[in-house]
Design a protein around this motif. Structure first.
Motif, short mmCIF file in Angstrom:
data_model
loop_
_atom_site.label_atom_id
_atom_site.label_comp_id
_atom_site.label_asym_id
_atom_site.label_seq_id
_atom_site.Cartn_x
_atom_site.Cartn_y
_atom_site.Cartn_z
N VAL A 69 -6.37 1.72 -3.14
CA VAL A 69 -6.16 1.89 -1.73
C VAL A 69 -7.33 2.04 -0.93
CG1 VAL A 69 -5.02 3.06 -0.20
CG2 VAL A 69 -3.82 2.76 -2.17
N LEU B 172 0.92 4.24 -3.04
CA LEU B 172 0.87 5.30 -2.81
C LEU B 172 2.13 6.28 -3.07
CD1 LEU B 172 -1.08 5.74 0.80
CD2 LEU B 172 -2.06 6.25 -1.46
N SER C 33 -5.59 12.06 -1.77
CA SER C 33 -6.87 11.58 -2.48
C SER C 33 -7.21 12.78 -3.49
CB SER C 33 -7.72 10.81 -1.88
OG SER C 33 -7.19 9.82 -1.06
N ILE D 290 0.28 5.63 6.67
CA ILE D 290 -0.25 5.20 5.50
C ILE D 290 -1.56 6.00 5.31
CG2 ILE D 290 -1.23 3.42 3.76
CD1 ILE D 290 0.99 1.77 4.98
N THR D 291 -2.38 6.03 6.14
CA THR D 291 -3.87 6.68 6.05
C THR D 291 -3.66 8.12 6.04
OG1 THR D 291 -4.57 4.94 7.66
CG2 THR D 291 -6.12 6.99 7.60
N SER E 206 -5.07 4.49 -8.41
CA SER E 206 -4.32 3.89 -7.31
C SER E 206 -5.14 4.33 -6.15
CB SER E 206 -3.07 4.59 -7.50
OG SER E 206 -2.20 4.10 -8.43
N PHE F 280 -2.54 8.98 2.27
CA PHE F 280 -3.63 8.38 1.74
C PHE F 280 -4.86 9.78 1.67
CE2 PHE F 280 -8.36 6.89 1.67
CZ PHE F 280 -8.25 6.70 0.22
N TYR G 271 -5.03 -5.29 -5.53
CA TYR G 271 -3.79 -4.44 -6.07
C TYR G 271 -3.30 -5.26 -7.45
CZ TYR G 271 -3.22 -2.05 -1.81
OH TYR G 271 -3.58 -1.17 -0.67
N TRP H 284 -8.31 -0.38 2.09
CA TRP H 284 -8.16 0.20 3.45
C TRP H 284 -8.77 -0.58 4.65
CZ3 TRP H 284 -10.57 2.53 7.21
CH2 TRP H 284 -9.98 3.11 8.16
N THR I 138 0.84 -1.22 -0.12
CA THR I 138 0.06 0.15 -0.08
C THR I 138 0.97 1.22 0.02
OG1 THR I 138 -1.65 -1.19 1.14
CG2 THR I 138 -1.86 1.30 1.22
#
Length: 258
Positions: free
Chosen positions: A184, A90, A167, A159-160, A180, A163, A234, A188, A86
């Motif tokens: 994700v 990203l 976005s 990561i969150t 992408s 993201f 993915y 998530w 992930t």
């Protein structure tokens, strides 16, 4: 001795992940084997799951402690390839955003989160060898394993954050790269459930979420299915994108000045 529920899951893993491994290798070769592209970690996860299934099936003929330890370690490290894949996807997307002069995040920030996840992986492996089982079959989880899960949680939070902030820039990147963040977003919640399962297995460690001997139905619902869905998600993303070698500097320069 007949096959148990865990053995049937192992058989399903082999049926699913052997073709998935072939697809993951094709996707990774298509986009380049640079680790930051993300798809190389789908190859890692498929390999880990195949190895884990084989170890589980071998326990019918080999009851050694080493094989049991290997099974526990392989089962516990499944979350790390999901997080790293992930993060790589990203990173690829945000690099396109940065190429337009937005400069959302730096490479150092991604490498820091990658380092946290990698350290979590190392601690999970070390913790798998450091745990103990008493005469009643109760598993004592080591503090090293708990530290590894904490690092996974921090990495997932990072990561969150990446993201959520990136976005809204989908419209500014090439059309094929706009998929992408969608991929994700789909992955998530499944990664979150998988992470929750790992945390419960380490911190609660009761008859339901035990690392060894926990309920197979719970593991299937909160870990096995989630991992496969993320890998499938993915792989579809990778197959749908063109043969763009993102880390080709010429490609970056052309896009930056477009």
């Amino acid at each position: 001795m007949g096959l148990g529920p865990q053995d049937y899951i192992s058989i399903v893993d082999l049926i699913i992940y052997i073709p998935a491994l072939i697809a993951a290798i094709i996707v990774t070769a298509r986009h380049g084997f640079h680790r930051a592209s993300g798809w190389i970690y789908t190859v890692v996860l498929c390999t880990v799951r195949i190895a884990g299934a084989i170890c589980q099936l071998l326990t019918h003929t080999d009851h050694s402690e080493g094989l049991l330890t290997a099974s526990v370690i392989i089962d516990s490290i499944g979350i790390s390839p999901l997080l790293l894949a992930t993060l790589g996807i990203l990173s690829r997307f945000i690099d396109f955003v940065n190429a337009k002069g937005v400069q959302l995040f730096s490479v150092k920030q991604f490498r820091f989160v990658q380092l946290l996840i990698t350290l979590g992986l190392i601690l999970s492996i070390a913790g798998g060898t450091g745990g103990s089982t008493d005469s009643n079959g109760t598993v004592t989880v080591s503090g090293t394993s708990k530290a590894g899960i904490i690092l996974y949680i921090v990495g997932f939070a990072g990561i969150t954050y990446f993201f959520l902030l990136s976005s809204s820039y989908r419209s500014g990147v090439p059309r094929q790269e706009r998929r992408s963040p969608i991929a994700v977003a789909i992955a998530w919640p499944f990664i979150l459930i998988r992470l929750i399962y790992s945390a419960l297995a380490v911190f609660v460690n009761n008859d339901t979420f035990s690392v060894v001997g926990g309920k197979v139905s719970v593991r299937a619902a909160m870990a096995v299915i989630e991992e496969f869905l993320v890998v499938f998600d993915y792989l579809i993303l990778g197959l749908g994108q063109g043969r763009l070698h993102f880390f080709d500097e010429a490609t970056i320069r052309i896009y930056r000045h477009s």
